[in-house]
Structures are given as structure tokens and as C-alpha cells.
Design an enzyme around this catalytic site. Structure first.
Site, short mmCIF file in Angstrom:
data_model
loop_
_atom_site.label_atom_id
_atom_site.label_comp_id
_atom_site.label_asym_id
_atom_site.label_seq_id
_atom_site.Cartn_x
_atom_site.Cartn_y
_atom_site.Cartn_z
CE1 TYR A 33 2.45 3.94 11.19
CE2 TYR A 33 2.20 1.57 11.15
CZ TYR A 33 2.04 2.79 10.54
OH TYR A 33 1.47 2.87 9.30
CE LYS A 147 5.28 1.46 9.34
NZ LYS A 147 4.19 1.55 8.38
CD GLU A 179 3.12 6.01 0.35
OE1 GLU A 179 3.87 5.05 0.53
OE2 GLU A 179 3.17 7.07 1.03
CG LEU A 203 6.85 4.39 4.83
CD1 LEU A 203 7.24 5.38 5.92
CD2 LEU A 203 5.97 3.31 5.42
#
Ligand code: PMP
Length: 281
Positions: A33, A147, A179, A203
């Protein structure tokens, strides 16, 4: 007003926007996505999101669902049909519809769905006060650079944060922050921004990439290295970045006040630079 969503070539009222129970995104989280911000009715940093989509698809050997021109036109059409001024366009590509089997189906064609969400991005009140984060173990797989829609670990991390009165969870692995559950993580010490280098463990945020460029243009020093929660508690400032929050100040980590409990000057400057660019884009 009900939203208009996009499902495999059709623009539909949200109540009619449906996919098959055999869609591999639904059965296996076999999909990827992107979330693109919209400011003043315009797409922000669109090319970076599409470049990352292309990489995610390539890493999973998943076919593009349409041409790049069609994808751009679809984003613009959704903005227009929904009269979207500020918010995001969420889009998802899956390996398509096939009888349930683990290996890739030979016949399936990639599915594409997308929809808008109205959000306050520029004048987000959280940016004035700053937000709270908690730390939580990073229990994700080791291809976080893709992702993927496989988001159960971030869902659990975010829920834990909300139940503890915080807005975000910073995930910790081998003693270091990787993260946020849906954002990249930063601290500031002696006017230097510290953030983890890119790898398969995080990411590659599009907002992170824009931040690096803006920091370089405006002489803000960035050091790419992992940091520990203890280092974060003692930092001068902390913040997170994501497509829907831009640069968001953090004022508390695990109940400990950071930077006197106020958004710090380096963070405020970076947010301002980002907003200026987004409003110009
Ligand atoms: N890390 C994770 C795990 C995320 O889910 C996100 C948001 N998609 C980010 C970082 C930030 O990426 P971006 O700036 O492209 O939204």
C-alpha cells in the site's frame, strides 16, 4: 456525504466498494500500500510514493495493476470526485483473486483499490502541544522495507500506546529503537538530528527522505545511527515523521518528559520547512 472509492477500474460510493473473499490481500495480506498526503487539493510528494510502491511490488514479484499514468489519473480523479482539500489517498495493490493456495496463482491479475480520508494535516493541533510515545518490543518480520499490508504487529503496538494514553509506539529491537508503528523515529541532541539508517529493519519513509533533503538545504545536521530508549529520554528533542503527520513533535517517552515537555526549536523549524514545501508543491 458518502465517499467515492476506487475498486479495479470503477468509482463507487463507499457502501458499494467491495472485493472478493478470495482476494489474496484479504486471505494472506499478500499486498502492498501507499498513503499520499493531499494539501490544498494537490498531491504531496507523489513521485516518492510511487517509486516506493514500484520497489515494494518488485520485491514481492507482484505485477503493477495498471500503468503509471492511469495510477496518477486515478489519484487525481479521487481527489476531484471527493472534493478533497486536505487529507490522504490510501491505495492498495494485492496479488489478486484466486482459489486459496499459498504459492503465487498463475492466472490472477493484481487488484487495485483506493479511497480518500479527510484529515487535518497542516494545522494539526497535536503539532502545537507535541505527542506522547511509549516503547514496545518490535515483533515484526524482517522485511520492513516493503510496505506490506501485513500490519498486525503495528496494530497491537498502536493499541498498546493508546491504552497507555500515548499516540504512538516506538518499537525496540536488540535494545535500539527501530521506528514507530506507523512513522519513523528521531531524537535531537546538541542540534544534531539522530535517526536510524535505512535497512530491511525499517520502512524508508517518504517524509524521512524529504526531511533529509530539507535538512541539507537548511544546514541542519543529521547523524544516521540507531539510538536506545535511554538516549531518547535524555534527548533535547524528539519527533516522528509520516505522510499523514509530516514532522510531529514528541514531548513524552514512556512517561518521561523530553525537552521540558515542549516541542523543540529544531523540530519546529523542520515542520515549518516541510509545511512550506507541501503548501507550495
Ligand atoms: N515506518 C512505518 C512502519 C510506517 O508505517 C510509516 C508510514 N507509512 C512510516 C515509517 C513513514 O513513512 P512515510 O513518511 O512514507 O509515511
Amino acid at each position: 456525504m458518502s465517499r467515492i472509492a476506487y475498486v479495479n477500474g470503477s468509482y463507487l460510493p463507499e457502501a458499494e466498494a467491495k472485493i472478493s473473499v478470495f482476494d489474496r490481500g484479504f486471505l494472506f495480506a499478500d499486498g502492498v500500500y501507499e498513503v499520499t498526503p493531499i494539501v490544498n487539493g494537490r498531491l504531496v510528494d507523489y513521485d516518492a510514493h510511487i517509486e516506493r510502491l514500484d520497489r515494494s511490488l518488485g520485491e514481492l514479484r507482484m505485477a503493477w495493476p495498471c500503468s503509471r499514468q492511469e495510477l496518477r489519473a486515478m489519484h487525481e480523479e479521487l481527489v476531484k470526485r471527493n472534493a478533497l482539500k486536505e487529507g490522504i489517498i490510501y491505495m492498495q495493490v494485492t496479488r489478486g483473486v484466486a482459489d486459496r493456495q499459498f504459492n503465487f496463482p498463475k492466472e490472477a491479475k493484481s487488484s487495485l483499490v483506493a479511497f480518500p480520508q479527510v484529515m487535518v494535516l497542516v494545522d494539526n493541533p497535536n503539532a502545537r502541544t507535541g505527542v506522547k510515545v511509549i516503547t514496545t518490543p518490535d515483533i515484526r518480520w524482517l522485511r520492513r522495507d516493503i510496505k506490506s499490508v501485513m500490519l498486525l504487529a503495528p496494530v497491537l503496538g498502536k493499541q498498546e500506546a493508546y491504552e497507555k494514553g500515548a499516540n504512538e509506539g516506538w518499537m525496540v529491537e536488540d535494545g535500539f529503537v527501530t521506528e514507530g508503528t506507523s512513522s519513523n523515529a528521531y531524537i535531537v541532541k546538541d542540534n544534531t538530528v539522530i535517526t536510524r539508517p535505512l535497512s530491511n529493519r525499517i520502512l524508508a519513509g517518504c517524509t524521512r527522505r524529504a526531511l533529509f533533503r530539507l535538512a541539507k538545504e537548511h544546514d541542519v545536521k543529521i547523524e544516521e545511527r540507531a539510538f536506545t530508549p535511554d538516549e531518547a529520554y535524555a534527548a533535547d528533542e524528539a519527533f516522528l515523521t509520516s505522510a499523514s503527520q509530516f514532522v510531529m513533535p514528541i514531548v513524552e517517552i514512556d512517561g518521561k518528559r523530553v525537552g521540558g515537555g515542549q516541542p523543540g526549536p529544531v523540530t519546529r523549524k523542520l515542520r515549518e520547512l516541510f509545511l512550506q514545501e507541501a503548501q507550495r508543491d
